[in-house]
Design a protein around this motif. Structure first.
Motif, short mmCIF file in Angstrom:
data_model
loop_
_atom_site.label_atom_id
_atom_site.label_comp_id
_atom_site.label_asym_id
_atom_site.label_seq_id
_atom_site.Cartn_x
_atom_site.Cartn_y
_atom_site.Cartn_z
N LEU A 91 -92.84 10.98 -2.83
CA LEU A 91 -92.11 11.71 -3.86
C LEU A 91 -90.75 12.15 -3.36
N ALA A 92 -90.68 12.61 -2.13
CA ALA A 92 -89.40 13.05 -1.57
C ALA A 92 -88.41 11.89 -1.49
N GLY A 93 -88.90 10.74 -1.04
CA GLY A 93 -88.02 9.59 -0.93
C GLY A 93 -87.51 9.10 -2.27
N VAL A 94 -88.40 9.03 -3.25
CA VAL A 94 -87.99 8.57 -4.58
C VAL A 94 -87.06 9.59 -5.24
N ALA A 95 -87.33 10.88 -5.02
CA ALA A 95 -86.44 11.91 -5.58
C ALA A 95 -85.03 11.76 -5.04
N GLY A 155 -88.20 -1.93 -5.65
CA GLY A 155 -88.72 -3.24 -6.00
C GLY A 155 -87.66 -4.18 -6.54
N PRO A 156 -88.09 -5.29 -7.13
CA PRO A 156 -87.16 -6.28 -7.69
C PRO A 156 -86.16 -5.63 -8.64
N GLY A 157 -84.91 -6.08 -8.51
CA GLY A 157 -83.86 -5.50 -9.34
C GLY A 157 -83.45 -4.11 -8.89
N ASN A 158 -83.90 -3.73 -7.69
CA ASN A 158 -83.57 -2.41 -7.13
C ASN A 158 -84.08 -1.27 -8.00
N ASP A 165 -89.11 14.39 6.32
CA ASP A 165 -90.37 14.24 7.05
C ASP A 165 -90.50 12.80 7.55
N LEU A 166 -91.27 12.62 8.62
CA LEU A 166 -91.38 11.32 9.27
C LEU A 166 -92.06 10.27 8.40
N VAL A 167 -92.99 10.68 7.55
CA VAL A 167 -93.66 9.72 6.67
C VAL A 167 -92.66 9.11 5.69
N THR A 168 -91.86 9.95 5.07
CA THR A 168 -90.86 9.46 4.11
C THR A 168 -89.89 8.51 4.77
N LEU A 169 -89.50 8.80 5.98
CA LEU A 169 -88.55 7.94 6.70
C LEU A 169 -89.18 6.62 7.10
N TYR A 170 -90.42 6.66 7.59
CA TYR A 170 -91.01 5.49 8.25
C TYR A 170 -91.87 4.62 7.34
N SER A 171 -92.48 5.18 6.33
CA SER A 171 -93.41 4.41 5.50
C SER A 171 -92.70 3.37 4.65
N GLU A 172 -93.32 2.23 4.50
CA GLU A 172 -92.79 1.21 3.60
C GLU A 172 -93.26 1.46 2.16
N GLU A 173 -94.13 2.43 1.99
CA GLU A 173 -94.56 2.85 0.66
C GLU A 173 -93.73 4.05 0.23
N PRO A 174 -93.61 4.30 -1.09
CA PRO A 174 -92.79 5.42 -1.55
C PRO A 174 -93.47 6.76 -1.34
#
Length: 213
Positions: free
Chosen positions: A108-112, A202-205, A97-106
């Motif tokens: 759930l899909a992106g973190v998964a 975040g820090p330390g990846n 989805d476009l939000v997961t791709l574009y947002s600088e915030e996490p």
């Protein structure tokens, strides 16, 4: 309960709403981005294509395990960013989805996806491993109903990837269920979204410990 309003400016809707009790497949067009999406929607779409992705409008569709004449379009419509790699029979694709791709915030899909959680595989060899892993391993949803009819996000104009099996989460983010499954096992399909998403750990990846990572 996750705050759904957080991403309401961009998301076109992942909710799968069954349209009536008809057994016939409708042919209503895919809805375009709503006016409320505004410049953020346009910026997200531009970012997708700048990264080498394709904008694909898909319709939530039930009964895709049957002949196409028996498919039932649902009310869900969403524009995804999709990436391909390879050629011929070796071509793979991933959809997000476009939000997961574009947002600088996490999301759930992106973190998964980034967490590379060890896949949870079904005990029955005949079961869809991507759907099972999405639901049982990641707490998402990829099922269309509770039977064996199947379903997915459809664009009949696509020459190969007509149906995509999306793993949807409570914050309304969504990503290709097979893409997550393979990526967790070290195989990239379509593109490595870690290099495409604007969100960075975040820090330390370190990623948020949403999925026990």
């Amino acid at each position: 309960m996750t705050d759904r309003r957080r991403f309401a400016g961009l998301v076109l809707g992942v909710a799968l709403v069954v349209a009536g009790c008809t057994g016939a497949t409708t042919t209503s067009p895919v809805a375009s981005a709503p006016a409320s999406a505004g410049s953020d929607q346009a910026a997200a779409e531009q970012y997708c294509t700048d990264q080498g992705g394709m904008l694909v409008d898909r319709v939530a569709t039930w009964n895709t395990n049957a002949d196409q004449s028996q498919w039932l379009q649902l009310a869900g419509r969403q524009r995804f960013c999709e990436f391909e790699m390879g050629a011929g029979d070796e071509t793979t694709r991933i959809s997000v989805d476009l939000v997961t791709l574009y947002s600088e915030e996490p999301t759930l899909a992106g973190v998964a996806y980034l967490s590379k959680v060890k896949p949870t595989l079904p005990p029955q060899p005949s079961a869809n491993p991507a759907t099972y892993n999405c639901q049982e391993g990641l707490g998402g949803s990829a099922s269309f109903g509770n039977g064996a009819a199947g379903g997915g996000w459809v664009d009949t104009s696509q020459p190969v990837f007509v149906v995509m099996d999306m793993c949807a989460f409570e914050d309304m983010s969504a990503i290709d269920a097979f893409g997550i499954l393979y990526y967790a096992d070290g195989t990239v399909r379509g593109a490595d979204l870690a290099t495409k998403m604007r969100y960075k750990p975040g820090p330390g990846n370190r990623l948020p410990a949403i999925f026990g990572n």
